[in-house]
Design a protein around this motif. Structure first.
Motif, PDB file in Angstrom:
ATOM      1  N   LEU A   1       0.812  -1.220   0.000  1.00 52.39           N
ATOM      2  CA  LEU A   1       0.000   0.000   0.000  1.00 52.39           C
ATOM      3  C   LEU A   1       0.846   1.271   0.000  1.00 52.39           C
ATOM      4  CD1 LEU A   1      -2.967  -0.913   2.395  1.00 52.39           C
ATOM      5  CD2 LEU A   1      -2.844  -1.099  -0.087  1.00 52.39           C
ATOM      6  N   ASP A   2       2.157   1.134   0.124  1.00 53.98           N
ATOM      7  CA  ASP A   2       3.041   2.271  -0.104  1.00 53.98           C
ATOM      8  C   ASP A   2       3.454   2.369  -1.570  1.00 53.98           C
ATOM      9  OD1 ASP A   2       3.189   3.417   2.386  1.00 53.98           O
ATOM     10  OD2 ASP A   2       4.923   2.225   3.032  1.00 53.98           O
ATOM     11  N   GLY A   3       3.095   1.370  -2.368  1.00 50.92           N
ATOM     12  CA  GLY A   3       3.515   1.337  -3.770  1.00 50.92           C
ATOM     13  C   GLY A   3       4.886   0.713  -3.950  1.00 50.92           C
ATOM     14  N   ASP A   4       5.415   0.097  -2.909  1.00 50.94           N
ATOM     15  CA  ASP A   4       6.713  -0.582  -3.058  1.00 50.94           C
ATOM     16  C   ASP A   4       6.508  -1.914  -3.765  1.00 50.94           C
ATOM     17  OD1 ASP A   4       8.149   1.470  -1.969  1.00 50.94           O
ATOM     18  OD2 ASP A   4       8.050   0.687   0.071  1.00 50.94           O
ATOM     19  N   VAL A   5       7.319  -2.152  -4.809  1.00 52.40           N
ATOM     20  CA  VAL A   5       7.088  -3.274  -5.720  1.00 52.40           C
ATOM     21  C   VAL A   5       7.500  -4.596  -5.078  1.00 52.40           C
ATOM     22  CG1 VAL A   5       7.668  -4.256  -7.969  1.00 52.40           C
ATOM     23  CG2 VAL A   5       7.344  -1.785  -7.740  1.00 52.40           C
ATOM     24  N   LEU A   6       6.587  -5.563  -5.034  1.00 55.14           N
ATOM     25  CA  LEU A   6       6.861  -6.905  -4.521  1.00 55.14           C
ATOM     26  C   LEU A   6       7.222  -7.844  -5.662  1.00 55.14           C
ATOM     27  CD1 LEU A   6       3.798  -7.084  -2.109  1.00 55.14           C
ATOM     28  CD2 LEU A   6       6.149  -6.375  -1.571  1.00 55.14           C
ATOM     29  N   ASN A   7       6.596  -7.640  -6.807  1.00 55.65           N
ATOM     30  CA  ASN A   7       6.952  -8.433  -7.977  1.00 55.65           C
ATOM     31  C   ASN A   7       6.610  -7.678  -9.248  1.00 55.65           C
ATOM     32  OD1 ASN A   7       6.248 -10.640 -10.241  1.00 55.65           O
ATOM     33  ND2 ASN A   7       7.834 -11.413  -8.851  1.00 55.65           N
ATOM     34  N   GLN A   8       7.433  -7.918 -10.248  1.00 52.65           N
ATOM     35  CA  GLN A   8       7.248  -7.269 -11.540  1.00 52.65           C
ATOM     36  C   GLN A   8       7.344  -8.329 -12.625  1.00 52.65           C
ATOM     37  OE1 GLN A   8       9.598  -3.810 -12.165  1.00 52.65           O
ATOM     38  NE2 GLN A   8      10.007  -4.276 -14.307  1.00 52.65           N
TER      39      GLN A   8
ATOM     40  N   ALA B   1       0.149   3.444 -13.066  1.00 55.14           N
ATOM     41  CA  ALA B   1      -1.061   2.631 -12.858  1.00 55.14           C
ATOM     42  C   ALA B   1      -1.191   2.237 -11.387  1.00 55.14           C
ATOM     43  CB  ALA B   1      -1.025   1.400 -13.765  1.00 55.14           C
ATOM     44  N   VAL B   2      -0.047   1.943 -10.745  1.00 52.58           N
ATOM     45  CA  VAL B   2      -0.073   1.659  -9.301  1.00 52.58           C
ATOM     46  C   VAL B   2      -0.564   2.885  -8.534  1.00 52.58           C
ATOM     47  CG1 VAL B   2       1.358   1.201  -7.265  1.00 52.58           C
ATOM     48  CG2 VAL B   2       1.751  -0.092  -9.382  1.00 52.58           C
ATOM     49  N   ARG B   3      -0.080   4.060  -8.944  1.00 54.13           N
ATOM     50  CA  ARG B   3      -0.500   5.304  -8.264  1.00 54.13           C
ATOM     51  C   ARG B   3      -2.015   5.499  -8.403  1.00 54.13           C
ATOM     52  NH1 ARG B   3       0.333   8.672  -4.105  1.00 54.13           N
ATOM     53  NH2 ARG B   3      -1.912   8.586  -4.010  1.00 54.13           N
ATOM     54  N   LEU B   4      -2.537   5.144  -9.571  1.00 54.71           N
ATOM     55  CA  LEU B   4      -3.985   5.243  -9.808  1.00 54.71           C
ATOM     56  C   LEU B   4      -4.738   4.323  -8.848  1.00 54.71           C
ATOM     57  CD1 LEU B   4      -5.871   6.653 -11.960  1.00 54.71           C
ATOM     58  CD2 LEU B   4      -5.780   4.502 -13.229  1.00 54.71           C
TER      59      LEU B   4
END
Lengths: 377, 377
Positions: free
Chosen positions: B103-110, B359-362
């Protein structure tokens, strides 16, 4: 009438409460304390407190109780638009125009002096001074009663009221218009570009009242733009927004030449550019072609603005807007050609007074920020 | 871990209080109730009340007291970014990219899957599905744990998540991307144009973090723009802003042809457009001329945007931004030529992941509006 708005030592909370009360009272209806308390969601005690304070400062007046009320009628209050006066000035290529208004922006006097476009800086400023004195005298108002002044000018203006760049008025780049007008009237003086203020006037009292995103096109001897974005005048980082006309590819620099060319070959007449529109309206084929070529060039820059911002509304103002009947349909067709979505097009109803009215709105903004910040002496 | 955020029956006042507390806790520092109460200006009792409620919902966690404190150490709280998961998807011409974040927008997987640009609608959507499944599996997350999803796509998108117009992907106009993705994950799904989301990513976590007015230029096989105005993504009346490239006079339609032409005459190589920039960097005169011609066309539309909006900053993103070293100086010279004030130019640091990050920010915007409105089940 007080000479200057009182203020200064409201606490931040009381300022916010006062602003909330005044916001509710800017409508047409006078309100009782009970109604004010309900609308502002302030406690009854806070509402009374604020109202007493604002009455003391002259911002509110009490009005006669509603007739026919049963029992002891509640006191009602309204905003006192007569507490102070505002001044709006438009200093342009062909005229100086000054409006004296009350705090609602209702015009008490309007003065206009025609100006020779070739006039130098000193002479133009002297006309401005005369125009302001005439407007004040006509309204029966002393300079000291002006709470706040807005000034509109062609060219790019910085935050202090200095003209940074003007390519259409002689000796105008560098003039410190803010400092000049501060010598005429007390209180804050704000200076802004004329296209921006014309856009502001349209959203305040003009044909764009309902719209949040608006492209205002100034169509006249010069072509310019003012942008309203999300309900607010968009100024840009250095206040240089709306200047797409500086780009040759936008077509605005060459647009009026088509009209000039027609005028050079046409029989002489008294009313300048108006003639080409009159002839086009009467069906003169060459005049029609000149207007069409003008609109085609105008539409390139206008389409760039529309595609960029996707506004709800395009407003056509400026001198040529009087000839909108021969311009709007061709413009709409050109926008249809270039834009993904052609917005509604409306014509300003302000003739050439929109700019000065926008200057009044600027003065009013200053007064309203006074209410909420209490910064004024 | 809860499957969906709890909410729904907070009173409006408590929602606002909760939002104020969460806003303060989005920073890096855990805070005590005393600190929270001071920062939010809520009473101690209200702060405690809100914190208890948010702890119960899993939005907050308690952290160990600061070491070295004297007496009984006060409890400290921080936002629980692990309470839920977000999904950001970029579905473009050449790739699908999916990010799973906290929920902070930190990427867990890409996860990334390359796509043939000629792929039809069904096949492209199938790649999107695979890419999402891969990202979820890589993060060890079930679809049900996704609180909110943002989707980026080329083309113009309406408010419901339908692609209204795409001229670069086959069979893409009309695809209901929102409905499609809603079948993959629960919770709200919002869809937006890729240039707009790339602009959003730059102001959120990129090189435009400090700026309020930003023109983002997507420079690549396509040219596009996203606008940040007054700190907010500017969408326009029908969400069709930033489309100046549709105007031939803006130069963007012809811009890439100069690069194409060079590639046609150049010796073959594997890396597509990259080759022309590599050759230009190595001093190949014809490659340099092609890049210069490309930049000249790019700069016409870019200048129109700059003159219109007067932004603080222009950000160059998109595939060609990797070759910014050969592009930025020529672009600056062209902007100097056309603009009244050339803004700062910065190059995106996101390679081609900025769009998915936007898109994550959205998706995060959606969650944050949930916090303040309590509309989520």
């Amino acid at each position: 009438m007080s000479e200057q708005p009182a203020g200064g030592d409201l606490s931040r909370l009381r300022q916010l409460n006062a602003a909330a009360v005044l916001r509710e009272l800017r409508g047409d209806q006078p309100l009782t304390l009970t109604e004010l308390s309900k609308r502002t969601r302030l406690s009854r005690a806070s509402t009374e407190d604020v109202a007493r304070d604002l009455l003391g400062r002259g911002w509110l007046t009490e009005v006669a109780p509603a007739s026919g009320s049963v029992g002891r009628p509640a006191r009602r209050y309204r905003f006192n638009a007569g507490a102070g006066r505002l001044l709006g000035i438009d200093i342009g290529g062909h005229k100086a125009l000054a409006l004296v208004t009350d705090l609602d922006g209702d015009v008490l006097n309007q003065s206009r002096i025609e100006v020779d476009p070739e006039l130098g800086r000193r002479e133009r400023l002297a006309v401005l001074d005369r125009c302001v004195r005439k407007a004040l005298a006509g309204a029966g108002v002393e300079a000291g009663q002006i709470w706040s002044t807005g000034v509109a000018t062609t060219g790019l203006v910085d935050g202090t009221g200095k003209v940074m760049l003007s390519d259409s008025l002689p000796e105008w780049t560098g003039v410190d218009l803010g400092a000049h007008v501060r010598r005429l009237v007390p209180g804050p003086v704000r200076v802004e570009n004329d296209c921006k203020l014309a856009a502001l006037a349209e959203t305040w009292r003009g044909v764009a009242r309902y719209a949040k995103d608006v492209v205002f096109l100034l169509a006249g001897l010069r072509t310019g733009a003012g942008l309203i974005i999300d309900g607010k005048l968009h100024r840009g980082f250095a206040n240089w927004s709306g200047e797409i006309g500086a780009l040759p590819a936008a077509g605005w620099q060459q647009a009026p030449h088509h009209l000039h060319t027609w005028l050079e070959t046409a029989p002489p007449g008294a009313d300048g550019f108006e003639r080409v529109f009159v002839a086009a309206r009467a069906g003169d084929r060459e005049a029609l072609a000149a207007v069409r070529a003008y609109v085609q060039d105008l539409a390139v820059g206008a389409s760039a603005l529309v595609l960029t911002l996707d506004p709800q509304l395009v407003v056509i103002g400026g001198g040529f807007s009087r000839s909108a009947d021969v311009m709007v349909e061709p413009l709409r067709r050109e926008l249809d050609r270039w834009c993904l979505r052609t917005p509604e097009i409306r014509v300003s109803a302000f003739a050439d007074e929109g700019v000065a009215l926008g200057a009044v709105r600027l003065a009013l903004d200053e007064v309203e920020s006074t209410i909420t910040t209490g910064l004024r002496p």
